[in-house]
Write an enzyme that holds these catalytic residues in place. Structure first.
Site, short mmCIF file in Angstrom:
data_model
loop_
_atom_site.label_atom_id
_atom_site.label_comp_id
_atom_site.label_asym_id
_atom_site.label_seq_id
_atom_site.Cartn_x
_atom_site.Cartn_y
_atom_site.Cartn_z
N CYS A 245 0.80 -1.25 0.00
CA CYS A 245 0.00 0.00 0.00
C CYS A 245 0.82 1.29 0.00
CB CYS A 245 -0.93 0.01 1.20
SG CYS A 245 -2.23 -1.19 1.05
C1 UDX Z 1 -0.77 0.54 5.51
C2 UDX Z 1 -1.64 1.49 6.34
O1 UDX Z 1 -1.09 1.57 7.65
C3 UDX Z 1 -3.08 0.99 6.38
O2 UDX Z 1 -3.90 1.93 7.08
C4 UDX Z 1 -3.58 0.83 4.96
O3 UDX Z 1 -4.92 0.32 4.94
C5 UDX Z 1 -2.68 -0.09 4.17
O4 UDX Z 1 -1.33 0.40 4.21
P1 UDX Z 1 0.36 -1.83 5.89
O5 UDX Z 1 0.82 -1.74 4.47
O6 UDX Z 1 -0.22 -3.10 6.38
O7 UDX Z 1 -0.74 -0.70 6.18
O8 UDX Z 1 1.65 -1.50 6.79
P2 UDX Z 1 2.06 -0.43 7.90
O9 UDX Z 1 1.86 -0.98 9.24
O10 UDX Z 1 1.44 0.89 7.61
O11 UDX Z 1 3.64 -0.35 7.64
C6 UDX Z 1 4.13 0.04 6.37
C7 UDX Z 1 5.63 0.03 6.33
O12 UDX Z 1 6.17 1.08 7.10
C8 UDX Z 1 6.33 -1.24 6.82
O13 UDX Z 1 7.37 -1.56 5.93
C9 UDX Z 1 6.89 -0.85 8.16
O14 UDX Z 1 8.03 -1.58 8.52
C10 UDX Z 1 7.22 0.62 7.92
N1 UDX Z 1 7.24 1.41 9.16
C11 UDX Z 1 6.11 1.55 9.89
C12 UDX Z 1 8.42 2.01 9.55
O15 UDX Z 1 9.46 1.89 8.88
N2 UDX Z 1 8.43 2.75 10.69
C13 UDX Z 1 7.31 2.94 11.44
O16 UDX Z 1 7.40 3.64 12.46
C14 UDX Z 1 6.12 2.31 11.04
#
Ligand code: UDX
Length: 435
Positions: A245
């Site tokens: 996403c």
């Molecule tokens: C995301 C949105 O959070 C969600 O609301 C939407 O519906 C779909 O996209 P998701 O793709 O499941 O969800 O992952 P998310 O938990 O948002 O993490 C995305 C990425 O960011 C991951 O690679 C994670 O490791 C990274 N991340 C997250 C960081 O590097 N640092 C953080 O503090 C949080």
């Protein structure tokens, strides 16, 4: 509830109470609802539409080469729904939950459904855009505990119908916002773009910290996160964001802004910081090993985050390619995602466990903060690795502690390369004595 998918395999699996994807809690939930008859799946849209009052469309909206959104599956679903509705009497609500660019529901879905059904909005048909905010790995929890339900209604009747559905579904008052469809469509992109911006921001601060002796991004993020205007979430520095996403939606919003004549710079910068962040991890390995040719590299974690087997746009995929091109030998381990990576890179080595992944390697890179990786003791790294370079891209290890051993180079992103102060003191004493 009737589920529809064009993939016969998936339909068959769900009907046999087997989850076609890895998602914590989904298998149990699926088994329960299929067993008690509240869910069955079919491959024909017609059957599902005729047997229901509301159709939720949640087909994929992948990236085009241009970065824009491929609406092919949305169009196909709208056509199928329209055809099915020709045979149905009574009011039917079509709800788009797929992530689509602003204008799609009203300018693409509605006209297609109207054309193929011969029916019109309001009289026999309703349309809403209803973005979902589920996170992979916690999707089941997120379905039952939404922070907000957004209803983008094409007319009042459509919005009322969907609001009634959610009130009955949750059986309690939930935070709900009713807006027009274009606003709802943009909310989803804005939400994900903001999350991506927060991560690229904290990664930028991490890179600045690495150039200031003793500064640490973890404390900086913690402190600024206490400011209620900033908030504590999505403040973890790392190898960059991935998944199905955030990267895709960021590209799509940038492409959409360009298409409507707005030359934006922020979203492009957020993507660029993210690309560079992954490259930094690679450069750290290269710099500390001097050369990457014939070096053995272990990657701990392949999924884009813990709790999922998703590897789309994951840092691990890019890193494997770069290390392969540099002539390194790669061994990887992930508790859930190895199957997905095997399809792309069948030629690399897959370890049976996290500790076995470390055997004889020159550099270990922690990419995904799975719980089981936290349990690996410093002694395991020491006894199993050939050269002791540990790059902790998620900051789950105490690099100061690790670096107490003279032979260990432990690097945690977002702080200067760890030097054990007590070691420095003793070295200074030795130097003094020699003088
Ligand atoms: C995301 C949105 O959070 C969600 O609301 C939407 O519906 C779909 O996209 P998701 O793709 O499941 O969800 O992952 P998310 O938990 O948002 O993490 C995305 C990425 O960011 C991951 O690679 C994670 O490791 C990274 N991340 C997250 C960081 O590097 N640092 C953080 O503090 C949080």
């Amino acid at each position: 509830m009737i589920g529809v998918d064009v993939d016969e395999n998936k339909v068959e699996m769900v009907n046999q109470r087997k989850s076609p994807i890895f998602e914590p809690g989904l298998q149990d939930l699926l088994a329960k609802v299929v067993r008690d008859g509240s869910l069955r799946c079919v491959t024909q849209t017609e059957k599902a539409v005729i047997g229901s009052d509301i159709t939720f469309v949640s087909v994929g909206t992948p990236s085009l080469r241009s970065g824009g959104t491929d609406l092919r599956f949305v169009r196909a679903a709208a056509k199928d729904i329209g055809r099915a509705l020709r045979e149905k009497s009574g009011y039917h609500l079509v709800v788009i939950t797929s992530t689509v660019t602003p204008g799609t529901t009203e300018s693409i879905v509605q006209p297609i459904v109207e054309e193929h059904s011969g029916k019109r909005l309001c009289e026999h048909l309703g349309f809403c855009m209803n973005p979902e905010f589920l996170r992979e790995g916690t999707a089941v929890h997120d379905v039952f505990h939404p922070h907000l339900v957004v209803i983008g209604e094409c007319d009042r009747r459509s919005g009322d119908q969907l609001e009634r559905f959610y009130q009955a579904f949750f059986d309690k008052k939930i935070p709900l916002m009713r807006v027009n469809p274009k606003t709802a469509e943009l909310i989803k992109y804005a939400n994900n773009a903001f999350l991506a911006t927060k991560i690229s921001f904290v990664n930028t601060i991490a890179n600045i910290c690495e150039r200031i002796p003793d500064a640490d991004v973890i404390s900086v993020a913690k402190a600024i996160g206490i400011d209620p205007r900033i908030g504590p979430h999505f403040m973890n520095a790392g190898a960059g964001f991935g998944g199905s996403c955030l990267p895709k939606d960021l590209r799509a919003l940038a492409a959409f802004a360009k298409r409507i004549g707005y030359r934006e710079t922020l979203l492009k910068a957020v993507s660029e910081v993210n690309e560079n962040q992954c490259r930094r991890v690679y450069e750290l390995a290269r710099r500390n090993l001097r050369t990457l040719k014939d070096k053995r590299i272990a990657l701990l974690g392949l999924a884009f985050k813990p709790g999922t087997d998703e590897t789309r746009d994951a840092p691990s995929i890019k890193l494997i390619r770069w290390f392969k091109n540099a002539g390194s030998k790669i061994r990887v381990y992930d508790p859930a995602a190895m199957k997905n990576v095997m399809r792309i890179y069948p030629e690399i080595s897959y370890a049976a466990s996290a500790t076995k992944c470390l055997d004889g390697v020159d550099c270990a890179i922690l990419l995904t903060e799975w719980e089981e990786f936290r349990k690996i003791k410093p002694e395991e790294f020491l006894s199993r690795m050939r050269t002791h370079v540990l790059i902790d891209a998620r900051r789950i290890y105490d690099s100061v502690q690790y670096s107490k051993n003279m032979h260990f180079v432990a690097i945690g992103l977002g702080r200067t390369k760890t030097r054990d102060k007590s070691r420095e003191c003793s070295r200074r004493k030795i130097t003094t004595r020699v003088k």
